[in-house]
Motif scaffolding. Structure first.
Motif, PDB file in Angstrom:
ATOM      1  N   TYR A   1       0.840  -1.195   0.000  1.00 51.03           N
ATOM      2  CA  TYR A   1       0.000   0.000   0.000  1.00 51.03           C
ATOM      3  C   TYR A   1       0.879   1.251   0.000  1.00 51.03           C
ATOM      4  N   ASN A   2       0.441   2.251  -0.741  1.00 54.12           N
ATOM      5  CA  ASN A   2       1.177   3.512  -0.826  1.00 54.12           C
ATOM      6  C   ASN A   2       0.620   4.484   0.212  1.00 54.12           C
TER       7      ASN A   2
ATOM      8  N   LEU B   1       0.275   7.929   1.368  1.00 52.69           N
ATOM      9  CA  LEU B   1       0.404   9.235   0.715  1.00 52.69           C
ATOM     10  C   LEU B   1       0.024  10.371   1.664  1.00 52.69           C
TER      11      LEU B   1
ATOM     12  N   ASP C   1      -6.394   5.148  -7.233  1.00 53.52           N
ATOM     13  CA  ASP C   1      -5.438   4.128  -6.812  1.00 53.52           C
ATOM     14  C   ASP C   1      -6.003   3.311  -5.636  1.00 53.52           C
TER      15      ASP C   1
ATOM     16  N   ALA D   1      -3.751   2.974  -2.538  1.00 52.89           N
ATOM     17  CA  ALA D   1      -3.251   4.200  -1.920  1.00 52.89           C
ATOM     18  C   ALA D   1      -4.068   4.512  -0.667  1.00 52.89           C
TER      19      ALA D   1
END
Length: 607
Positions: free
Chosen positions: A530-531, A533, A542, A545
């Protein structure tokens, strides 16, 4: 489970298995008798990342190296002195420990240095050297060369003699077998000491032999044991005793795997068990969840044959039904029997194991509100959760007693009433090294209903249901808020089930006092895939995200809905920053300490 647990049969196996029948009272005599019975058999092997054996020793070779180390210590009159052990996963750690035992030198197992956390590591080693009054450091030439220069001039190391065991000449023929009193200290097992100075638990020869014998008969090693695969580090009691000393005591081989190799690719663990037809291999609960999750996509999964795996002890941290079932579901198609996974309960102050399940895990569905008030009420209602039983004391020749006691009145708790777990018997350690007050408080408690017998106060909470002990949590971890006793595990599990972006087993809930208010905090890690952010990012495009703000909002709502608790703060960490021990357990106290000091985001990532 595998026999009548009595050791009263004329023959409980062949070779070294019958050595216990001789009733040896000290480790030296016992292990030397094992060597006589199994001289040329494989004793210990070090596995590479591909599970190939990189080095190995027979029982005779292991004994010769142990006698060589012991003879050196006898030569310098080290009897009773403390020797720090600093090793990676290697054969040297095994024969060095036995060398200490053979010479009546008190071993103090510690980890080898981690270059990424060297400052913290040296603080730990310095503290243990000072506390134990150690005179020697046993290690390998490479570690000696590296650490000796770094520690030059540090006060605690000034009078230390560094011994590289791989450079010692062969002194084995000069070793003298001296009489050992069963009450002599075999080694010091140091506690973690994350918020206080670590304490050295004094484990005697009698403690160790009794616990090994008890475990080996109760878990079937005495009758069906073929060998052990161990990835747990030697400096933890679980790895040292269950993974190394127990199989050797029954004349069976142990295959050593680096914990780093296991964590990097957990499938190596089960593949090694399948390859070497090991009957026994254990680990903390997180390892079962990890290997199940990481093995699903392994291309060689279908090649496993785990029908050889007869006993897999699960202990050292809270056991979760969801993890046990995931593990069984993943590996049952490849020969793993349901009764293989055996929940256990123990602690270093009891040498290791006290209770053990008999035929796999037993689950108890209990009412959450009642449990918070100290009552284990069985219920299948919406407001209930499963708890895993930790088995029973196997009654036979061993004097082992486990009770649940009211920690305020020192009176026995009735069945299904939560109290503190107290233990008594021959496996309970002698106390803490040179800490009389702590020893008196921890090891010399008396139950009002059973006067005259001394008990060890575990600091763990649990209840009895019939003759089975059920562990519910640590006293010091309880979150006490608004008159309720909340188990942090309930909050953590609820959060991890609700948020798929969080790493399993990497969430910690705790409370702290802020003026007149009790504040509840949750610290969690986000999965690598998982990003994470910035909070003002648009996440529409996304699916992998996430933002810390989004996670915090979801956690606060989830715990409010499920546990009716207000969370005051949520800390979202990238993968690898949550404090954990070298065996993979979450360090709750250290996590809380770093949060309160404002350094929770600092540190070196775990592998």
């Amino acid at each position: 489970m595998y026999n009548d647990f009595g050791l009263d049969k004329a023959d409980i196996g062949s070779g070294a298995c019958t050595v216990f029948d001789a009733g040896h009272k000290d480790l030296v005599t016992h292990y030397r008798s094992v060597v006589e019975a199994t001289s040329d058999s494989l004793a210990v092997a070090r596995l590479q990342k591909d599970e190939e054996i990189s080095s190995s020793m027979s029982f005779a070779e292991l004994d010769r190296h142990a006698r060589s180390v012991a003879a050196y210590f006898q030569r310098v009159n080290a009897q009773g002195s403390r020797a720090i052990m600093l090793f990676n996963t290697c054969l040297e750690s095994v024969y060095s420990f036995l060398g200490c035992v053979y010479s009546k030198t008190i071993a103090v197992p510690l980890p080898a240095p981690d270059s990424a956390k060297l400052d913290r590591y040296l603080v730990r080693v310095k503290t243990v050297i000072a506390d134990g009054g150690a005179k020697y450091v046993l290690t390998t030439s490479s570690i000696k060369q590296r650490l000796q220069s770094i520690t030059e001039g540090i006060e605690e190391f000034l009078n230390i003699e560094w011994i590289a065991v791989d450079e010692l000449p062969d002194y084995s023929e000069h070793w003298v077998h001296e009489a050992v009193d069963p009450s002599d200290i075999a080694y010091l097992q140091y506690t973690s000491g994350s918020t206080s100075k670590p304490k050295g638990v004094m484990i005697s020869h009698a403690n160790l032999l009794s616990n090994i014998n008890y475990m080996g008969v109760a878990n079937g090693y005495s009758t069906i044991g073929t060998g052990t695969v161990c990835w747990m580090p030697y400096f933890h009691d679980f790895g040292l005793i269950d993974g190394i000393l127990l199989p050797l005591a029954f004349g069976k081989p142990t295959y050593l795997m680096s914990p780093f190799d296991f964590v990097q690719r957990p499938f190596r663990w089960v593949r090694a068990i399948s390859r070497y037809k090991a009957s026994h291999s254990a680990g903390p609960n997180f390892s079962y969840a990890l290997v199940a999750r990481k093995s699903v996509d392994e291309p060689e999964l279908s090649e496993l044959d785990l029908s050889c795996w007869k006993h897999s002890g699960n202990a050292a941290e809270p056991i979760r039904k969801i993890d046990v079932e995931s593990f069984l579901r993943t590996f049952a198609p490849y020969g793993l029997a349901r009764e293989t996974v055996i929940p256990c309960y123990g602690l270093a102050e009891n040498t290791l194991v006290a209770t053990m399940a008999e035929n796999g895990a037993t689950y108890y569905q209990v009412d959450i509100d009642a449990l918070e008030n100290g009552h284990a009420v069985l219920s299948d209602g919406d407001n209930s959760r499963p708890i895993v039983g930790c088995g029973k004391v196997f009654k036979s020749k061993w004097d082992i007693d486990v009770r649940v006691v009211d920690p305020l009145t020192n009176k026995l708790k009735p069945n299904q009433e939560v109290g503190e777990v107290w233990l008594s018997g021959e496996c309970v350690a002698k106390g803490y090294w040179e800490k009389e007050q702590a020893t008196e408080e921890k090891f010399k408690a008396e139950i009002v209903d059973l006067p005259g017998r001394k008990y060890l106060r575990s600091g763990d909470l649990g209840f009895m249901i019939g003759d089975e002990l059920v562990f519910t949590g640590r006293q010091k971890d309880l979150i006490i808020v608004e008159g309720r006793n909340i188990y942090p595990q309930d909050m953590e599990l609820s959060v991890e089930k609700a948020l798929p972006c969080l790493r399993l087993g990497c969430t910690v809930a705790f409370s702290h006092e802020d003026q007149d208010d009790t504040r509840v905090v949750v610290v969690c890690e986000v999965k690598d895939e998982y990003n994470l952010l910035p909070d003002d990012t648009n996440l529409d495009d996304d699916p992998n995200a996430v933002t810390a703000k989004q996670i915090k909002r979801s956690i606060i709502k989830e715990i409010s809905d499920e546990c009716q608790i207000r969370v005051h703060d949520v800390v979202v960490l990238p993968a690898g920053l949550l404090p954990k021990t070298t065996s993979g357990k979450v360090e709750r106290a250290l996590c809380k300490k770093k949060y309160l000091e404002g350094v929770i985001f600092k540190g070196v990532k775990r592998l």
